[in-house]
Design an enzyme around this catalytic site. Structure first.
Site, PDB file in Angstrom:
ATOM      1  N   HIS A   1      37.740  -7.138  32.172  1.00 47.36           N
ATOM      2  CA  HIS A   1      39.122  -7.772  33.071  1.00 47.36           C
ATOM      3  C   HIS A   1      38.874  -9.274  33.015  1.00 47.36           C
ATOM      4  O   HIS A   1      39.937  -9.849  32.938  1.00 47.36           O
ATOM      5  CB  HIS A   1      39.106  -7.149  34.447  1.00 47.36           C
ATOM      6  CG  HIS A   1      39.108  -5.759  34.697  1.00 47.36           C
ATOM      7  ND1 HIS A   1      40.023  -5.087  33.945  1.00 47.36           N
ATOM      8  CD2 HIS A   1      38.202  -4.875  35.513  1.00 47.36           C
ATOM      9  CE1 HIS A   1      40.026  -3.653  34.347  1.00 47.36           C
ATOM     10  NE2 HIS A   1      38.998  -3.747  35.214  1.00 47.36           N
TER      11      HIS A   1
ATOM     12  N   ASP B   1      47.024  -3.385  28.521  1.00 47.52           N
ATOM     13  CA  ASP B   1      46.220  -2.015  28.881  1.00 47.52           C
ATOM     14  C   ASP B   1      45.047  -2.132  27.766  1.00 47.52           C
ATOM     15  O   ASP B   1      45.016  -2.712  26.637  1.00 47.52           O
ATOM     16  CB  ASP B   1      46.918  -0.773  28.607  1.00 47.52           C
ATOM     17  CG  ASP B   1      46.097   0.408  28.978  1.00 47.52           C
ATOM     18  OD1 ASP B   1      45.267   0.561  29.871  1.00 47.52           O
ATOM     19  OD2 ASP B   1      46.355   1.572  28.119  1.00 47.52           O
TER      20      ASP B   1
ATOM     21  N   LEU C   1      59.244 -21.787  33.144  1.00 48.75           N
ATOM     22  CA  LEU C   1      58.823 -20.309  33.051  1.00 48.75           C
ATOM     23  C   LEU C   1      58.460 -19.454  34.123  1.00 48.75           C
ATOM     24  O   LEU C   1      58.035 -20.120  34.956  1.00 48.75           O
ATOM     25  CB  LEU C   1      57.458 -20.327  32.130  1.00 48.75           C
ATOM     26  CG  LEU C   1      56.904 -18.881  31.901  1.00 48.75           C
ATOM     27  CD1 LEU C   1      57.822 -18.174  30.756  1.00 48.75           C
ATOM     28  CD2 LEU C   1      55.556 -18.985  31.287  1.00 48.75           C
TER      29      LEU C   1
END
Length: 282
Positions: free
Chosen positions: A74, A57, A168
């Site tokens: 972004h 955020d 991962l």
């Protein structure tokens, strides 16, 4: 490195934050003694979270503070995710789930939404070869029916190409809603009961959890640690069932500025907590 740089011809060059650490070159995913040797001082390998979830955020606020449009933030947020994936892999975290776009985010301006959909597609497409090389398994969860067809195809192809990787587990939550996830799990179980494949009394927490999007095609544990950036103190409809016993860590750092020091602080905080899961230590 991972999540390769997306084209920036129409966007200005991102500045380097003074708070960021210099990135090291990619290394094979460590395990055992090798992983311990790469851990920063203060982290104990036996007490690391297996699964970290992140609410990324603050991108738009970061851009606005610099007089730039949301797209600029972004792009910077993508860089922070690259770093977080790299550190998770280097430190031996087994799973990372990133909240990239919520179901509620569809209400944002169309230009911003279109930019994000294009960014997700480019990032996934350009990273597949590196995911495969580095042993990273990619999964995308959320309401795919609302995603552009090209993004759905790109995500599906990337998931297929990396499905056998095990170093991962990287999950991107796009168009995701925790409430919707719970509702669709209920519907799935109801259909099985109606089809006489299941009895109502057979439904327990384990069966229910198996119908959640985070469980399908994966054996990921629930998040041990959930991190939220930007100073907000809420889950915002993210992994509501799965985070029942997650340790929560909130930081004022905006996501594009989230780097190694911030991640280390969150992990050290996690390791300082006494996780009893309702039990009383004698």
């Amino acid at each position: 490195m991972l999540l390769s740089q997306s084209p920036a011809a129409t966007h200005p060059q991102l500045p380097t934050s003074s708070s960021r650490r210099t990135r090291r070159s990619a290394q094979p995913c460590p395990r055992g003694a090798a992983a311990e040797s790469l851990l920063p001082r203060g982290l104990r390998p036996e007490s690391l979270p297996r699964h970290v979830a992140v609410v990324m955020d603050g991108n738009s606020r970061w851009a606005r503070a610099r007089g730039m449009p949301p797209a600029f933030g972004h792009e910077a947020g993508r860089r922070a995710l690259v770093e977080t994936v790299r550190l998770s892999r280097a430190w031996g975290i087994r799973a990372l789930t990133a909240f990239a776009f919520s179901h509620e985010n569809w209400s944002r301006p169309k230009a911003e939404v279109d930019f994000l959909m294009g960014l997700f597609e480019r990032v996934i497409h350009d990273s597949v070869a590196e995911f495969f090389r580095d042993g990273i398994r990619l999964r995308v969860i959320g309401d795919c029916s609302r995603l552009p067809a090209s993004l759905r195809r790109t995500a599906r192809d990337a998931e297929e190409a990396t499905r056998n990787n095990s170093q991962l587990d990287l999950t991107l939550a796009i168009s995701y809603s925790g409430r919707r996830d719970i509702v669709q799990a209920c519907r799935s179980l109801a259909q099985k009961v109606r089809g006489e494949l299941l009895r109502p009394e057979d439904i327990d927490e384990s069966l229910f959890a198996g119908e959640l999007e985070t469980s399908r095609g994966s054996e990921l544990p629930c998040p041990d640690l959930l991190i939220r950036t930007s100073g907000e103190l809420r889950l915002s409809n993210f992994l509501l069932w799965q985070s029942a016993y997650s340790e929560l860590f909130f930081t004022d750092t905006l996501w594009p500025d989230f780097g190694e020091a911030d991640y280390l602080e969150a992990l050290c905080s996690f390791q300082s907590r006494d996780r009893r899961f309702g039990r009383r230590n004698s």
